[in-house]
Design an enzyme around this catalytic site. Structure first.
Site, PDB file in Angstrom:
ATOM      1  N   LYS A  51       0.845  -1.206   0.000  1.00  0.00           N
ATOM      2  CA  LYS A  51       0.000   0.000   0.000  1.00  0.00           C
ATOM      3  C   LYS A  51       0.872   1.244   0.000  1.00  0.00           C
ATOM      4  CE  LYS A  51      -2.579   1.766   3.563  1.00  0.00           C
ATOM      5  NZ  LYS A  51      -2.513   3.241   3.526  1.00  0.00           N
ATOM      6  N   ASP A  78      -3.188   4.313  -2.257  1.00  0.00           N
ATOM      7  CA  ASP A  78      -4.116   4.865  -1.265  1.00  0.00           C
ATOM      8  C   ASP A  78      -4.095   6.388  -1.323  1.00  0.00           C
ATOM      9  OD1 ASP A  78      -5.886   5.078   0.827  1.00  0.00           O
ATOM     10  OD2 ASP A  78      -4.446   4.520   2.381  1.00  0.00           O
ATOM     11  N   LYS A  80      -6.914   8.237  -1.690  1.00  0.00           N
ATOM     12  CA  LYS A  80      -8.174   8.751  -1.139  1.00  0.00           C
ATOM     13  C   LYS A  80      -8.669   9.956  -1.939  1.00  0.00           C
ATOM     14  CE  LYS A  80      -7.529   7.072   3.628  1.00  0.00           C
ATOM     15  NZ  LYS A  80      -6.151   6.523   3.636  1.00  0.00           N
ATOM     16  N   ASP A  83     -12.893  14.721  -5.332  1.00  0.00           N
ATOM     17  CA  ASP A  83     -12.897  15.951  -6.130  1.00  0.00           C
ATOM     18  C   ASP A  83     -14.126  15.892  -7.034  1.00  0.00           C
ATOM     19  OD1 ASP A  83     -12.052  18.252  -7.672  1.00  0.00           O
ATOM     20  OD2 ASP A  83      -9.985  17.784  -7.135  1.00  0.00           O
ATOM     21  N   THR A 138     -11.772   7.221  10.774  1.00  0.00           N
ATOM     22  CA  THR A 138     -11.948   7.135  12.232  1.00  0.00           C
ATOM     23  C   THR A 138     -12.114   8.530  12.815  1.00  0.00           C
ATOM     24  OG1 THR A 138      -9.555   6.987  12.409  1.00  0.00           O
ATOM     25  CG2 THR A 138     -10.774   4.950  12.670  1.00  0.00           C
ATOM     26  N   ARG A 220       2.559   0.001  10.848  1.00  0.00           N
ATOM     27  CA  ARG A 220       3.580   0.178  11.874  1.00  0.00           C
ATOM     28  C   ARG A 220       3.941  -1.052  12.705  1.00  0.00           C
ATOM     29  NH1 ARG A 220       0.698   5.649  13.596  1.00  0.00           N
ATOM     30  NH2 ARG A 220      -0.996   4.291  12.897  1.00  0.00           N
TER      31      ARG A 220
HETATM   32  O1  C5P Z   1      -1.618   1.813  12.084  1.00  0.00           O
HETATM   33  P1  C5P Z   1      -0.956   1.233  10.863  1.00  0.00           P
HETATM   34  O2  C5P Z   1       0.427   1.753  10.645  1.00  0.00           O
HETATM   35  O3  C5P Z   1      -1.018  -0.287  10.800  1.00  0.00           O
HETATM   36  O4  C5P Z   1      -1.839   1.814   9.694  1.00  0.00           O
HETATM   37  C1  C5P Z   1      -2.009   1.217   8.479  1.00  0.00           C
HETATM   38  C2  C5P Z   1      -2.905   2.104   7.662  1.00  0.00           C
HETATM   39  O5  C5P Z   1      -4.103   2.379   8.411  1.00  0.00           O
HETATM   40  C3  C5P Z   1      -2.344   3.486   7.350  1.00  0.00           C
HETATM   41  O6  C5P Z   1      -1.643   3.475   6.142  1.00  0.00           O
HETATM   42  C4  C5P Z   1      -3.580   4.342   7.241  1.00  0.00           C
HETATM   43  O7  C5P Z   1      -4.025   4.368   5.903  1.00  0.00           O
HETATM   44  C5  C5P Z   1      -4.611   3.645   8.055  1.00  0.00           C
HETATM   45  N1  C5P Z   1      -4.927   4.388   9.293  1.00  0.00           N
HETATM   46  C6  C5P Z   1      -6.244   4.474   9.697  1.00  0.00           C
HETATM   47  N2  C5P Z   1      -6.595   5.172  10.828  1.00  0.00           N
HETATM   48  C7  C5P Z   1      -5.681   5.751  11.602  1.00  0.00           C
HETATM   49  C8  C5P Z   1      -4.321   5.644  11.246  1.00  0.00           C
HETATM   50  C9  C5P Z   1      -3.976   4.939  10.083  1.00  0.00           C
HETATM   51  O8  C5P Z   1      -7.105   3.902   9.049  1.00  0.00           O
HETATM   52  N3  C5P Z   1      -6.064   6.402  12.685  1.00  0.00           N
END
Ligand code: C5P
Length: 241
Positions: A51, A78, A80, A83, A138, A220
């Protein structure tokens, strides 16, 4: 090909009962292509999908997409998009020409915009590709209001010809019967003991798959681990028990 993808405008997914690797997307949220490529090269045995989000795309552009395809990944772009429909359509066509398998577009932009994205991607695609509609960020809505909104945006995604949706694990069960043809891509995946980081709505890989996820987006917990390969192996083991 995944049931969800094959039922839609596009292809590129994995079998529901296929190898663990086919269900995993590696979120390469880093700001340079050298670091991304190093991680991606070492983890290609564990993740089918790479991704590329706003950070890496802004840093490295289409070159990042080509590099991940060359390493053997299906690419999830990704960006997103949100427009006017014409702009989304034309951008999605260009993204398709770059060889991506998945492109995100915001469902909040409406059915017409989602359809413009799906049609643009299909027009440019050099391999099976589908739009994933982002249901609710979120940060966008309160949890109580979210489930109806997620279901409504899933319907919009289906109507617009999207291949799937992005949704949080806690929303999967309540929306399981909404357009099951749509692929469910789910971020916020954490194993016990992992840092939650800024994710507010997390689930374990096993919980997310049991609730109906098709593609787990993991960043992460693997990319920032002291030993990313060991973290990826731990992730696989958790799904093979
Ligand atoms: O938290 P992690 O590093 O596993 O995140 C993977 C993906 O989740 C990120 O690339 C982002 O697109 C998405 N993400 C999310 N909500 C958050 C933070 C990250 O959906 N609060």
């Amino acid at each position: 090909m995944d049931e969800a993808m094959s039922a839609s405008t596009s292809g590129g997914g994995a079998s529901h009962k296929g190898p663990v690797r086919d269900r995993l997307a590696l979120a390469l949220d880093v700001d340079d292509l050298v670091a991304a490529s190093r991680l991606a090269r070492s983890l290609v045995g564990h993740f089918r999908v790479a991704k590329i989000g706003l950070e890496l795309y802004t840093a490295a552009g289409p070159e990042a997409i080509g590099a991940m395809i060359d390493l053997g990944y299906d690419v999830f772009c990704d960006l997103k998009l949100h427009d006017i429909p014409n702009t989304v359509n034309r951008a999605a066509r260009v993204v398709g020409e770059l060889g991506v398998s998945y492109l995100t577009v915001h469902a909040a932009g409406g059915v017409e915009m989602l359809r413009a994205g799906a049609e643009g991607l299909a027009a440019g695609a050099t391999r099976p590709a589908g739009v994933l509609a982002v249901t609710v960020l979120t940060s966008e809505a309160q949890v109580a209001a979210t489930r109806d909104l997620v279901a409504q945006r899933m319907e919009m995604a289906f109507e617009a010809g999207c291949a799937g949706v992005i949704c949080a694990a806690p929303d999967l069960t309540a929306t399981r019967h909404v357009r099951p043809e749509l692929l469910r891509a789910v971020p916020g995946i954490r194993l016990a003991g992992d840092s939650v980081d800024d994710q507010r709505r997390v689930a374990s890989p096993v919980q997310a798959l049991a609730a109906g996820a098709d593609l787990l987006v993991v960043g992460r917990p693997v990319t920032r681990a002291a030993d990313p390969l060991e973290a990826a192996e731990r992730l696989h083991r958790s799904l093979q028990q």
